[in-house]
Design a protein around this motif. Sequence first.
Motif, PDB file in Angstrom:
ATOM      1  N   ALA A   1      -6.381 -10.243   9.838  1.00 10.87           N
ATOM      2  CA  ALA A   1      -4.710 -10.793   9.247  1.00 10.87           C
ATOM      3  C   ALA A   1      -3.856  -9.618   9.075  1.00 10.87           C
ATOM      4  O   ALA A   1      -2.541  -9.353   9.688  1.00 10.87           O
TER       5      ALA A   1
ATOM      6  N   ALA B   1       0.176 -17.853  11.188  1.00 11.07           N
ATOM      7  CA  ALA B   1      -0.840 -18.241   9.931  1.00 11.07           C
ATOM      8  C   ALA B   1      -2.320 -18.142  10.587  1.00 11.07           C
ATOM      9  O   ALA B   1      -2.264 -18.800  11.921  1.00 11.07           O
TER      10      ALA B   1
ATOM     11  N   HIS C   1      -5.070 -19.826  11.006  1.00  6.22           N
ATOM     12  CA  HIS C   1      -5.879 -20.841  10.573  1.00  6.22           C
ATOM     13  C   HIS C   1      -7.400 -20.693  11.162  1.00  6.22           C
ATOM     14  O   HIS C   1      -7.223 -20.299  12.437  1.00  6.22           O
TER      15      HIS C   1
ATOM     16  N   VAL D   1     -12.596 -15.159   6.191  1.00  3.23           N
ATOM     17  CA  VAL D   1     -11.756 -14.301   5.303  1.00  3.23           C
ATOM     18  C   VAL D   1     -12.560 -13.005   5.389  1.00  3.23           C
ATOM     19  O   VAL D   1     -11.673 -11.862   5.358  1.00  3.23           O
TER      20      VAL D   1
ATOM     21  N   HIS E   1     -12.620 -19.652   5.114  1.00  6.71           N
ATOM     22  CA  HIS E   1     -11.716 -19.071   6.199  1.00  6.71           C
ATOM     23  C   HIS E   1     -10.086 -19.391   5.652  1.00  6.71           C
ATOM     24  O   HIS E   1      -9.970 -20.132   4.972  1.00  6.71           O
ATOM     25  N   TYR E   2      -9.124 -18.916   6.486  1.00  9.94           N
ATOM     26  CA  TYR E   2      -7.818 -19.122   6.260  1.00  9.94           C
ATOM     27  C   TYR E   2      -7.600 -20.690   6.543  1.00  9.94           C
ATOM     28  O   TYR E   2      -7.556 -21.079   7.738  1.00  9.94           O
TER      29      TYR E   2
END
Length: 256
Positions: A66, A78, A80, A84, A248-249
């Motif tokens: 990211a 974003a 998604h 992470v 995860h995001y």
Amino acid sequence: TARVNPTEEVAEDLPKDIEIEDVCQGLKLWRNPKNKFVVGRLHYSADPRKRTKEWKADARAGIPYAEWMREYEIVWSAFHGVPVFQDHYRKSFHVSNDSLQWDIGQPVVRGWDFGLDTLGMACVFCQILSSGQLVVLKELVASDSDIFVFTDEVKKQSFQWFPGTKKWFDLVDATGFNRNAAAQGKTSYCDTVRSKLKAKPIPGERSLVKRIKSVVEKLDYNPQGIASFQVSGPDCPVLVEGFDGGYHYPYAKDGQ
């Protein structure tokens, strides 16, 4: 806001319905229709030396996905579904195929996550070995339990898995000091841990940024090619699933 699949090419994050001039590779210009300012978007590819796969691989080393997309690709989407710890964790390196052995001479650290009674609770059993390596030896997960039943089970398994251990440390999610709605009065989750295990719960870090950073530092620090953080694969399937991408995001309500 667009959602990004890290395995696919990401479209440039550019304003819509505005005439954009391609000055040269890596440099675009347009005029802001509101304040009439001329805006320049300078991408690293404007430098011919930074257009090779070799340069990109070297520049990306150690940078989270990211962060790379924001700082280098100028994409503010974003992420998604992106794990992470995607750029720091390698299952073949950080997870053992066989059960890790514990050291009876070292304290056992229990890491608690109470969550919500209806959503489950978890406890991981860890040691810091004399070499400095942090190992996660066992996990105990309850998908539908309350703190009283779960603490009894942690106590039972503690003595079964680590007989003869002289010293225990209990690190808890800071929310564990909040009042337990299932208990009477002002009793917290940690009060139950204290009474049932004769423990002295230590509150964990609240800042998500610091928590993630501490894990990243441990994953990345591997002196002499030896993992300083390792999970016992056969004994911690849920934790491994988390590192594999379960953690995860997510989508956020405000679109970020």
